[in-house]
Design an enzyme around this catalytic site. Structure first.
Site, PDB file in Angstrom:
ATOM      1  N   ARG A  14       0.833  -1.210   0.000  1.00  9.10           N
ATOM      2  CA  ARG A  14       0.000   0.000   0.000  1.00  9.10           C
ATOM      3  C   ARG A  14       0.870   1.263   0.000  1.00  9.10           C
ATOM      4  NH1 ARG A  14      -0.551   4.682   2.680  1.00  9.10           N
ATOM      5  NH2 ARG A  14      -0.244   3.620   4.686  1.00  9.10           N
ATOM      6  N   ASP A  15       1.572   1.506   1.077  1.00  2.00           N
ATOM      7  CA  ASP A  15       2.337   2.757   1.193  1.00  2.00           C
ATOM      8  C   ASP A  15       3.452   2.795   0.145  1.00  2.00           C
ATOM      9  OD1 ASP A  15       3.460   5.134   2.147  1.00  2.00           O
ATOM     10  OD2 ASP A  15       3.209   4.573   4.230  1.00  2.00           O
ATOM     11  N   HIS A 210       3.806   4.160  12.792  1.00  4.04           N
ATOM     12  CA  HIS A 210       4.040   4.107  11.348  1.00  4.04           C
ATOM     13  C   HIS A 210       5.114   5.157  11.064  1.00  4.04           C
ATOM     14  CE1 HIS A 210       2.675   3.806   7.047  1.00  4.04           C
ATOM     15  NE2 HIS A 210       3.182   5.031   7.025  1.00  4.04           N
ATOM     16  N   HIS A 212       8.457   6.813   8.939  1.00  3.47           N
ATOM     17  CA  HIS A 212       9.201   6.951   7.684  1.00  3.47           C
ATOM     18  C   HIS A 212      10.657   7.284   8.014  1.00  3.47           C
ATOM     19  CE1 HIS A 212       6.147   6.779   4.393  1.00  3.47           C
ATOM     20  NE2 HIS A 212       5.375   6.759   5.464  1.00  3.47           N
ATOM     21  N   CYS A 243       3.939   9.494   0.948  1.00  2.55           N
ATOM     22  CA  CYS A 243       2.616  10.000   0.604  1.00  2.55           C
ATOM     23  C   CYS A 243       2.726  10.915  -0.601  1.00  2.55           C
ATOM     24  CB  CYS A 243       2.019  10.759   1.780  1.00  2.55           C
ATOM     25  SG  CYS A 243       0.438  11.491   1.370  1.00  2.55           S
ATOM     26  N   ASN A 252       9.287   4.342   3.940  1.00  2.00           N
ATOM     27  CA  ASN A 252       9.054   3.790   5.282  1.00  2.00           C
ATOM     28  C   ASN A 252      10.332   3.191   5.831  1.00  2.00           C
ATOM     29  OD1 ASN A 252       5.994   3.517   6.065  1.00  2.00           O
ATOM     30  ND2 ASN A 252       6.104   3.215   3.861  1.00  2.00           N
TER      31      ASN A 252
HETATM   32  N1  COA Z   1     -12.838   4.859  -4.312  1.00  2.00           N
HETATM   33  C1  COA Z   1     -13.303   4.953  -5.575  1.00  2.00           C
HETATM   34  N2  COA Z   1     -13.927   6.025  -6.064  1.00  2.00           N
HETATM   35  C2  COA Z   1     -14.096   7.074  -5.239  1.00  2.00           C
HETATM   36  C3  COA Z   1     -13.633   7.046  -3.911  1.00  2.00           C
HETATM   37  C4  COA Z   1     -12.980   5.894  -3.457  1.00  2.00           C
HETATM   38  N3  COA Z   1     -12.489   5.808  -2.213  1.00  2.00           N
HETATM   39  N4  COA Z   1     -13.917   8.216  -3.345  1.00  2.00           N
HETATM   40  C5  COA Z   1     -14.538   8.963  -4.248  1.00  2.00           C
HETATM   41  N5  COA Z   1     -14.649   8.284  -5.414  1.00  2.00           N
HETATM   42  C6  COA Z   1     -15.240   8.739  -6.665  1.00  2.00           C
HETATM   43  C7  COA Z   1     -16.603   9.346  -6.483  1.00  2.00           C
HETATM   44  O1  COA Z   1     -17.588   8.361  -6.571  1.00  2.00           O
HETATM   45  C8  COA Z   1     -16.657  10.314  -7.631  1.00  2.00           C
HETATM   46  O2  COA Z   1     -16.890   9.609  -8.824  1.00  2.00           O
HETATM   47  P1  COA Z   1     -17.699  10.266 -10.056  1.00  2.00           P
HETATM   48  O3  COA Z   1     -16.856  11.435 -10.497  1.00  2.00           O
HETATM   49  O4  COA Z   1     -17.746   9.161 -11.039  1.00  2.00           O
HETATM   50  O5  COA Z   1     -18.997  10.671  -9.475  1.00  2.00           O
HETATM   51  C9  COA Z   1     -15.231  10.845  -7.687  1.00  2.00           C
HETATM   52  O6  COA Z   1     -14.433   9.816  -7.134  1.00  2.00           O
HETATM   53  C10 COA Z   1     -15.030  12.129  -6.925  1.00  2.00           C
HETATM   54  O7  COA Z   1     -15.567  11.960  -5.605  1.00  2.00           O
HETATM   55  P2  COA Z   1     -15.339  12.999  -4.426  1.00  2.00           P
HETATM   56  O8  COA Z   1     -16.041  12.517  -3.222  1.00  2.00           O
HETATM   57  O9  COA Z   1     -15.606  14.376  -4.914  1.00  2.00           O
HETATM   58  O10 COA Z   1     -13.808  12.776  -4.117  1.00  2.00           O
HETATM   59  P3  COA Z   1     -12.645  13.838  -4.260  1.00  2.00           P
HETATM   60  O11 COA Z   1     -12.338  14.044  -5.697  1.00  2.00           O
HETATM   61  O12 COA Z   1     -12.920  15.002  -3.383  1.00  2.00           O
HETATM   62  O13 COA Z   1     -11.432  13.005  -3.630  1.00  2.00           O
HETATM   63  C11 COA Z   1     -10.603  11.442  -2.008  1.00  2.00           C
HETATM   64  C12 COA Z   1     -11.430  12.678  -2.250  1.00  2.00           C
HETATM   65  C13 COA Z   1     -10.541  11.219  -0.519  1.00  2.00           C
HETATM   66  C14 COA Z   1     -11.259  10.269  -2.660  1.00  2.00           C
HETATM   67  C15 COA Z   1      -9.208  11.640  -2.600  1.00  2.00           C
HETATM   68  O14 COA Z   1      -8.700  12.866  -2.175  1.00  2.00           O
HETATM   69  C16 COA Z   1      -8.259  10.512  -2.199  1.00  2.00           C
HETATM   70  O15 COA Z   1      -8.366   9.397  -2.658  1.00  2.00           O
HETATM   71  N6  COA Z   1      -7.275  10.788  -1.346  1.00  2.00           N
HETATM   72  C17 COA Z   1      -6.389   9.770  -0.825  1.00  2.00           C
HETATM   73  C18 COA Z   1      -5.023  10.009  -1.301  1.00  2.00           C
HETATM   74  C19 COA Z   1      -4.139   8.928  -0.774  1.00  2.00           C
HETATM   75  O16 COA Z   1      -4.321   7.757  -0.994  1.00  2.00           O
HETATM   76  N7  COA Z   1      -3.086   9.357  -0.062  1.00  2.00           N
HETATM   77  C20 COA Z   1      -2.134   8.475   0.444  1.00  2.00           C
HETATM   78  C21 COA Z   1      -2.552   7.767   1.657  1.00  2.00           C
HETATM   79  S1  COA Z   1      -1.967   8.580   3.106  1.00  2.00           S
HETATM   80 ZN    ZN Z   2       3.291   6.170   5.283  1.00  2.00          ZN
END
Ligand code: COA
Ligand code: ZN
Length: 311
Positions: A14-15, A210, A212, A243, A252
């Site tokens: 994942r990370d 956790h 790094h 990240c 990590n």
């Molecule tokens: N899995 C799949 N699809 C997702 C989803 C998820 N977890 N969350 C949102 N979506 C989809 C929505 O259904 C929407 O789809 P559509 O355009 O077809 O309607 C689209 O994505 C946008 O949704 P929204 O709620 O507006 O999300 P966003 O664009 O504001 O993004 C996050 C928010 C949280 C999903 C995004 O910022 C994210 O994934 N961040 C995590 C980053 C990460 O992994 N960082 C490292 C870990 S520390």
């Molecule tokens: Zn991390």
């Protein structure tokens, strides 16, 4: 497997992979997870449930979870940034779900587009949904507090805010609260202080560390955490990780080096170091060109080394 003293939770799939340039083919991910479990790892964070548009590496999350669930005795963990991701993870049947809740408001907004308080509200909704499932389908939920020890955008992060969000996470229904040094800012003194403060606030709900290794203090921070009673550590094979939404954050702590250090200190991890080291070949093949970190893999284990797990 015998008794262990420390739980190492492998987070590389994942990370690590959320930050690599090349896409690791699904078959390699499955082989990596199987090989890690065969080497003795009992908990692996195998993916995150994020929009594939944002992190294409995680497009096969459900398939990877399905494979990991066929491995007997393995705790299959995944990360979710929001309610939709948590639902997908529970549908896939993960055993453990980590929610990422950033203490730094700027990082929180950059990473999950929610303020920390909105992320807590989302965690509560996720825990309520979990509690509505039949008992055998309810994953354990961890609040993974991130940027606890400093933020690449905001700099210093308030320890009072860490404690406040740890309490709020527990109240939202999270089973445990882990503390993450997302950015590699922590030092051992700070680790001891913050873990103690959070334990004073939420007791046994305090989870693991956790860490790094961005500034080379990863293992020193592990020793500091051990001193204040922490017994669960996330780490990543070959030190992959970082990240994508915390500029400058890198790998990590290296699982191979961590296992060596703990076993040499007399702490049983249940992990076979030789078998663990052998998995690096699979990584070199599956994500060619990616930098693989680690000291023990380069230097080898010292002559006469007897791991605690084998004593
Ligand atoms: N899995 C799949 N699809 C997702 C989803 C998820 N977890 N969350 C949102 N979506 C989809 C929505 O259904 C929407 O789809 P559509 O355009 O077809 O309607 C689209 O994505 C946008 O949704 P929204 O709620 O507006 O999300 P966003 O664009 O504001 O993004 C996050 C928010 C949280 C999903 C995004 O910022 C994210 O994934 N961040 C995590 C980053 C990460 O992994 N960082 C490292 C870990 S520390
Ligand atoms: Zn991390």
């Amino acid at each position: 497997m015998g008794k262990t003293d420390v739980l190492i939770s492998e987070v590389g799939p994942r990370d690590g992979l959320q930050n690599t340039k090349a896409f690791m083919p699904t078959e390699y991910k499955k082989r990596w997870i199987s090989a890690a479990a065969a080497a003795g790892l009992t908990e692996i964070e195998v993916c995150s449930f994020v929009p594939p548009k944002l992190i294409p590496q995680m497009v096969d999350a459900a398939e990877v979870v399905a494979h990991a669930k066929t491995i007997p005795g393995l705790t299959v963990a995944a990360l979710a940034p929001n309610y939709k991701g948590a639902q997908r993870a529970m549908e896939a049947g993960v055993h453990k779900l980590t929610l990422t809740i950033s203490v730094s408001k700027s990082h929180s907004l950059a990473n999950v587009r929610m303020t920390p308080d909105e992320a807590i509200a989302s965690a509560k909704k996720i825990c309520d949904f979990r509690d509505s499932l039949p008992p055998e389908q309810r994953p354990k939920i961890e609040s993974g507090l991130s940027t606890v020890f400093g933020c690449t955008i905001e700099g210093v992060v308030s320890e009072d805010e860490v404690v406040r969000l740890a309490i709020a996470s527990a109240e939202a229904g999270c089973d445990e609260v882990g503390l993450a040094d997302t950015t590699g800012y922590a030092n051992p003194e700070q680790i001891r202080r913050v873990f103690k403060k959070v334990r004073a606030a939420i007791g046994e709900k305090l989870g693991g560390a956790h860490l790094h290794n961005t500034r080379g203090l990863g293992l020193a921070n592990v020793v500091a955490a051990l001193e204040v009673g922490v017994r669960t550590f996330d780490s990543s094979l070959a030190g992959l990780g970082g990240c994508p939404f915390a500029p400058g954050a890198s790998g990590n702590i290296v699982t191979e080096d961590l296992v060596f250090m703990l076993e040499a200190m007399g702490l049983r991890t249940g992990i076979d170091l030789e078998r663990l080291l052998a998995i690096r070949e699979l990584l070199a093949e599956g994500i060619p060109g990616e930098l693989l970190y680690g000291y023990v893999p380069l230097a080898g284990v010292p002559k006469g080394f007897v791991p605690a797990s084998g004593r």
